[in-house]
Design a protein around this motif. Structure first.
Motif, PDB file in Angstrom:
ATOM      1  N   LYS A 163      48.245  38.815  40.201  1.00  0.00           N
ATOM      2  CA  LYS A 163      48.697  37.792  41.133  1.00  0.00           C
ATOM      3  C   LYS A 163      47.679  37.652  42.261  1.00  0.00           C
ATOM      4  CE  LYS A 163      52.671  39.864  41.904  1.00  0.00           C
ATOM      5  NZ  LYS A 163      52.614  40.980  40.953  1.00  0.00           N
ATOM      6  N   LYS A 164      47.698  36.505  42.934  1.00  0.00           N
ATOM      7  CA  LYS A 164      46.744  36.262  44.018  1.00  0.00           C
ATOM      8  C   LYS A 164      46.909  37.268  45.155  1.00  0.00           C
ATOM      9  CE  LYS A 164      45.048  32.402  42.262  1.00  0.00           C
ATOM     10  NZ  LYS A 164      43.649  32.308  41.787  1.00  0.00           N
ATOM     11  N   THR A 165      48.106  37.818  45.310  1.00  0.00           N
ATOM     12  CA  THR A 165      48.369  38.766  46.397  1.00  0.00           C
ATOM     13  C   THR A 165      48.005  40.203  46.033  1.00  0.00           C
ATOM     14  OG1 THR A 165      50.653  38.920  45.614  1.00  0.00           O
ATOM     15  CG2 THR A 165      50.192  37.367  47.419  1.00  0.00           C
ATOM     16  N   ASP A 166      47.731  40.463  44.744  1.00  0.00           N
ATOM     17  CA  ASP A 166      47.396  41.818  44.307  1.00  0.00           C
ATOM     18  C   ASP A 166      45.976  42.191  44.723  1.00  0.00           C
ATOM     19  OD1 ASP A 166      49.857  41.885  43.060  1.00  0.00           O
ATOM     20  OD2 ASP A 166      49.070  41.510  41.049  1.00  0.00           O
ATOM     21  N   GLN A 200      40.363  40.749  45.486  1.00  0.00           N
ATOM     22  CA  GLN A 200      41.442  39.845  45.098  1.00  0.00           C
ATOM     23  C   GLN A 200      40.831  38.633  44.405  1.00  0.00           C
ATOM     24  OE1 GLN A 200      43.177  39.751  49.176  1.00  0.00           O
ATOM     25  NE2 GLN A 200      45.112  40.271  48.186  1.00  0.00           N
ATOM     26  N   ASP A 201      41.626  37.979  43.569  1.00  0.00           N
ATOM     27  CA  ASP A 201      41.148  36.844  42.776  1.00  0.00           C
ATOM     28  C   ASP A 201      40.893  35.634  43.683  1.00  0.00           C
ATOM     29  OD1 ASP A 201      40.660  34.825  40.978  1.00  0.00           O
ATOM     30  OD2 ASP A 201      42.550  35.023  39.889  1.00  0.00           O
ATOM     31  N   PRO A 202      39.634  35.133  43.754  1.00  0.00           N
ATOM     32  CA  PRO A 202      39.351  33.993  44.621  1.00  0.00           C
ATOM     33  C   PRO A 202      39.703  32.649  43.994  1.00  0.00           C
ATOM     34  CG  PRO A 202      37.335  34.685  43.562  1.00  0.00           C
ATOM     35  CD  PRO A 202      38.413  35.648  43.122  1.00  0.00           C
ATOM     36  N   GLY A 203      39.924  32.607  42.664  1.00  0.00           N
ATOM     37  CA  GLY A 203      40.275  31.355  41.981  1.00  0.00           C
ATOM     38  C   GLY A 203      39.078  30.438  41.759  1.00  0.00           C
ATOM     39  N   VAL A 241      38.835  42.797  40.005  1.00  0.00           N
ATOM     40  CA  VAL A 241      39.471  41.601  39.438  1.00  0.00           C
ATOM     41  C   VAL A 241      38.958  41.348  38.029  1.00  0.00           C
ATOM     42  CG1 VAL A 241      39.661  39.089  39.664  1.00  0.00           C
ATOM     43  CG2 VAL A 241      39.936  40.547  41.673  1.00  0.00           C
TER      44      VAL A 241
END
Length: 412
Positions: A107-110, A240-243, A96
């Motif tokens: 994207k969050k799903t990538d 994946q991107d945890p935000g 990420v």
């Protein structure tokens, strides 16, 4: 006793007093003394400006996560920015960070993955983990071959092969029902073959991702097997991107990042910093700092090659980069004059180990509010004399904020 979440407490104490803060991260700056070399690289380097800062400031050492743990650059930097990397939700994977560092709209799903080119022998064993540190021009045609090998979706998943820098690249898997939870294929040493794709849990999404990745690796490996240097690769940081929460929201600081390598630009961007264009040298980075000095409150400036030389076992090279950084500090001390200067690293990279290590990292903070202590140089030995002692690096930001006068009193 569970750890207190101090972030909302800090946010409630913020005081916007207009002070300027400079955080310089000399990647992998910490070293270790040995019988062969009884001085570290910091001790051997000629550093009049760092010595001045140390003599006027408070010193100590920091651990990026916990005592005895060596960390990667991602967790190491997140810790410096105030995010405990051992807390769930703060663990941004390397993939990420790489994708963010090259401005890829993840994207969050990538699922994003960091890749390293490697050189393999006829038995598929790694002889060079970085393929001779090939440059971007040499890497591009190899990446093109890999992308052509996976041009069609695999089980409904599109695989993107993206250049990063030199021998590094990024894979992005785009599709539905994907997840991370897959172990690295990098054995972290030569003399071994890349590891197989290994799911770390039994969820259907992880199983699907693992199957796609296995097929992609097979196709891409076949496409480059005859390359003279980059005839193989390893994968790390499948994530994946945890935000993360915004750095500005957390500290009330308009912040920017000055860094040359994508990973560090990526972690700064994910924290909400403005990531600035700069040149490739330490001098270029400090010139950029001077150009934007009136535009921000907080400046993160990253020096990479202290770490690169440490990983290569190049003691003299690491000393040279430390001295280059010291020379560049003249503009900070004589012209910019920040309210707070903090200098440290994300981890230690001693040349004798040729790797990230668990050794505590030297830290200095100087401001009008600092407690001047007995340390007189920015070195491991002098930092051991310091006021701060040894503490987790995720507490550095609250110390910086206090030294900037940006925190009001807690409680009545």
């Amino acid at each position: 006793m569970s750890e207190v979440n101090i972030a909302p407490i800090i946010k409630g104490l913020l005081n916007d007093n207009g002070s300027k803060i400079l955080l310089i991260v000399m990647d992998g700056v910490g070293g270790m003394r040995t019988l062969e070399h009884p001085t570290t690289e910091l001790e051997a380097a000629k550093t009049p400006n760092l010595d001045r800062i140390a003599a006027e400031g408070s010193l100590g050492r920091v651990t990026p996560a916990a005592r005895g743990l060596a960390v990667g650059s991602g967790p190491g930097h997140l810790s410096l920015f105030g995010f405990n990397p051992l807390v769930p939700g703060n663990d941004i994977g390397r993939g990420v960070l790489e994708a963010a560092g090259i401005d890829y709209p993840l994207k969050k799903t990538d699922v994003a993955i960091r890749g390293n080119f490697a050189t393999l022998d006829v038995n598929g064993v790694i002889t060079d983990r970085r393929a001779g540190r090939i440059g971007g021009d040499e890497a591009k045609p190899v990446l093109d071959k890999m992308q052509a090998a996976v041009k069609d979706p695999i089980d409904g998943v599109q695989v993107k092969v993206l250049p990063v820098k030199e021998y590094r690249f990024c894979l992005v898997l785009e599709g539905e029902g994907l997840a991370a939870g897959i172990a690295d294929t990098d054995p972290q040493k030569t003399g071994k073959a890349p590891l197989p794709v290994t799911p770390e849990n039994d969820s259907p999404a992880t199983a699907k991702t693992a199957k796609v990745l296995e097929k992609a690796i097979a196709a891409m490996s076949a496409a480059i097997k005859d390359e003279p240097k980059a005839n193989g690769f390893t994968l790390r940081g499948i994530a994946q991107d945890p935000g993360l929460p915004s750095f500005q929201n957390r500290y009330g600081l308009k912040s920017c990042a000055i860094a040359t390598y994508p990973l560090y630009r990526g972690v700064a961007r994910l924290c909400g910093m403005d990531v600035l264009k700069t040149g490739t040298t330490v001098a270029d980075e400090f010139a950029t700092l001077k150009e934007v000095w009136n535009d921000y409150d907080f400046f993160f400036l990253h020096v990479k090659k202290t770490d690169s030389n440490g990983e290569d076992g190049n003691r003299d090279g690491k000393i040279k980069v430390i001295e280059e950084t010291d020379a560049a500090l003249a503009v900070v001390l004589n012209e910019l004059k920040p309210d707070v200067i903090a200098i440290t690293g994300d981890h230690s990279t001693p040349p004798p180990m040729k790797s990230h290590s668990f050794h505590p990292v030297p830290l200095v903070i100087t401001s009008k509010l600092c407690d001047v202590d007995d340390g007189k140089r920015y070195t491991e030995r002098e930092c051991d004399k310091g006021t701060f002692g040894v503490f987790p690096s995720y507490e550095i930001m609250q110390l910086i904020m206090a030294h900037a006068g940006r925190l009001m009193k807690y409680g009545s």
